[in-house]
Design a protein around this motif. Structure first.
Motif, PDB file in Angstrom:
ATOM      1  N   ASN A   7     -39.980  -5.686  42.006  1.00 30.07           N
ATOM      2  CA  ASN A   7     -38.699  -5.154  42.454  1.00 30.07           C
ATOM      3  C   ASN A   7     -37.709  -6.299  42.721  1.00 30.07           C
ATOM      4  O   ASN A   7     -36.538  -6.232  42.338  1.00 30.07           O
ATOM      5  CB  ASN A   7     -38.904  -4.332  43.724  1.00 30.07           C
ATOM      6  CG  ASN A   7     -37.684  -3.523  44.099  1.00 30.07           C
ATOM      7  OD1 ASN A   7     -37.476  -2.446  43.566  1.00 30.07           O
ATOM      8  ND2 ASN A   7     -36.892  -4.024  45.015  1.00 30.07           N
ATOM      9  N   ASP A   8     -38.182  -7.358  43.374  1.00 30.33           N
ATOM     10  CA  ASP A   8     -37.329  -8.523  43.625  1.00 30.33           C
ATOM     11  C   ASP A   8     -36.861  -9.147  42.316  1.00 30.33           C
ATOM     12  O   ASP A   8     -35.698  -9.555  42.191  1.00 30.33           O
ATOM     13  CB  ASP A   8     -38.086  -9.570  44.445  1.00 30.33           C
ATOM     14  CG  ASP A   8     -38.270  -9.156  45.890  1.00 30.33           C
ATOM     15  OD1 ASP A   8     -37.564  -8.232  46.332  1.00 30.33           O
ATOM     16  OD2 ASP A   8     -39.129  -9.737  46.577  1.00 30.33           O
ATOM     17  N   VAL A  62     -34.046  -6.859  40.770  1.00 31.30           N
ATOM     18  CA  VAL A  62     -32.750  -6.868  41.460  1.00 31.30           C
ATOM     19  C   VAL A  62     -32.062  -8.220  41.339  1.00 31.30           C
ATOM     20  O   VAL A  62     -30.870  -8.306  41.005  1.00 31.30           O
ATOM     21  CB  VAL A  62     -32.932  -6.486  42.941  1.00 31.30           C
ATOM     22  CG1 VAL A  62     -31.615  -6.636  43.696  1.00 31.30           C
ATOM     23  CG2 VAL A  62     -33.438  -5.053  43.062  1.00 31.30           C
ATOM     24  N   LEU A  97     -35.880   0.585  39.076  1.00 32.87           N
ATOM     25  CA  LEU A  97     -35.877   0.601  40.543  1.00 32.87           C
ATOM     26  C   LEU A  97     -36.338   1.950  41.089  1.00 32.87           C
ATOM     27  O   LEU A  97     -36.949   2.013  42.155  1.00 32.87           O
ATOM     28  CB  LEU A  97     -34.479   0.277  41.064  1.00 32.87           C
ATOM     29  CG  LEU A  97     -34.023  -1.170  40.844  1.00 32.87           C
ATOM     30  CD1 LEU A  97     -32.591  -1.352  41.323  1.00 32.87           C
ATOM     31  CD2 LEU A  97     -34.955  -2.145  41.556  1.00 32.87           C
ATOM     32  N   ASN A 106     -33.676   2.199  47.004  1.00 32.90           N
ATOM     33  CA  ASN A 106     -33.901   1.164  46.009  1.00 32.90           C
ATOM     34  C   ASN A 106     -32.797   1.147  44.962  1.00 32.90           C
ATOM     35  O   ASN A 106     -32.258   0.087  44.615  1.00 32.90           O
ATOM     36  CB  ASN A 106     -35.255   1.400  45.335  1.00 32.90           C
ATOM     37  CG  ASN A 106     -36.075   0.140  45.234  1.00 32.90           C
ATOM     38  OD1 ASN A 106     -35.927  -0.762  46.043  1.00 32.90           O
ATOM     39  ND2 ASN A 106     -36.951   0.076  44.258  1.00 32.90           N
ATOM     40  N   GLY A 153     -29.898  -1.797  44.384  1.00 32.84           N
ATOM     41  CA  GLY A 153     -29.724  -2.445  43.089  1.00 32.84           C
ATOM     42  C   GLY A 153     -28.325  -2.239  42.537  1.00 32.84           C
ATOM     43  O   GLY A 153     -27.715  -3.171  41.988  1.00 32.84           O
TER      44      GLY A 153
END
Length: 236
Positions: free
Chosen positions: A29-30, A33, A191, A213, A217
């Protein structure tokens, strides 16, 4: 006692696997984004493909290395603390075994056993492996499964890289007119998946996690695109 220990081991192993899986999802996820924000920001200033590739690759490598280094340091610190706690426990068992046996009995009592049963269990566990018994019951540590900083570092590196590849490829592969739309759509879809996955792994309702999420984003991409566009207008 054997059956309880067997179940506890399975529960601990399952919990450890879920923690690793959750960390992988969050690492991906990191990567999504941060890299999406970077390439979308650059796209706001220029549509030059080499510039976009350079920025995306630089962000991917910097982010993945930073994640790996941070995870290595964090887990190494945790492992050092676990080793220090085990060394202290080993010392106490050698210097005051009777007090440690009483301590183990009291800890088992707090888990719902009667005094007699707790005492008998403490004696049996001590005779079998005193250090392991105290490590698990008192410290919550499995001496045979200490955290490995290299495993954590590689897992973070790979998870971030996997997440970062999506916005990078979505930005540089399509024709120029479609790049931004394809990237935004791909990132929001990814996301939604990572938000749903992290919520399910944590036992929470996925709806809010998915919306949070996706909103985070979208905000990141909106801010960086606006910043890139302003720099382009300013001629920077």
């Amino acid at each position: 006692m054997t059956e309880s220990t067997h179940d506890e081991a399975h529960g601990g192993a399952l919990g450890e696997r879920l923690n690793w899986l959750r960390a992988a999802v969050l690492g991906a996820n990191d990567g999504i984004v941060s890299t999406a924000g970077l390439v979308v920001g650059v796209a706001g200033a220029t549509d030059d493909r080499p510039a976009l590739i350079t920025a995306g690759l630089a962000g991917l490598l910097a982010g993945s290395m930073s994640m790996a280094a941070g995870e290595y340091v964090s887990v190494s610190t945790q492992r050092d603390a676990e080793k220090a706690a085990l060394a202290q426990e080993k010392r106490e068992l050698r210097e005051r075994p009777e007090a440690e046996l009483e301590e183990l009995t009291e800890l088992l009592e707090r888990r719902g056993l009667t005094r007699d049963v707790a005492g008998a269990a403490a004696v049996q566990l001590t005779e079998r492996d005193a250090l392991k018994a105290h490590a698990r019951v008192e410290l919550g540590i499995d001496p045979d499964a200490l955290t490995n900083p290299w495993h954590a570092a590689w897992a973070s590196f790979l998870a971030f890289t996997a997440g970062a590849l999506l916005p990078l490829l979505a930005m540089v592969l399509p024709p120029a007119d479609w790049r931004l739309a394809v990237t935004v759509a791909s990132v929001l879809a990814a996301l939604a998946v990572t938000g749903w996955s992290s919520a399910r792994l944590g036992g929470a309702a996925p709806d809010r996690a998915v919306l949070r999420n996706m909103a985070g984003g979208a905000l990141a991409m909106g801010v960086t695109y606006a910043a890139g566009s302003l720099l382009d207008v300013a001629g920077v």
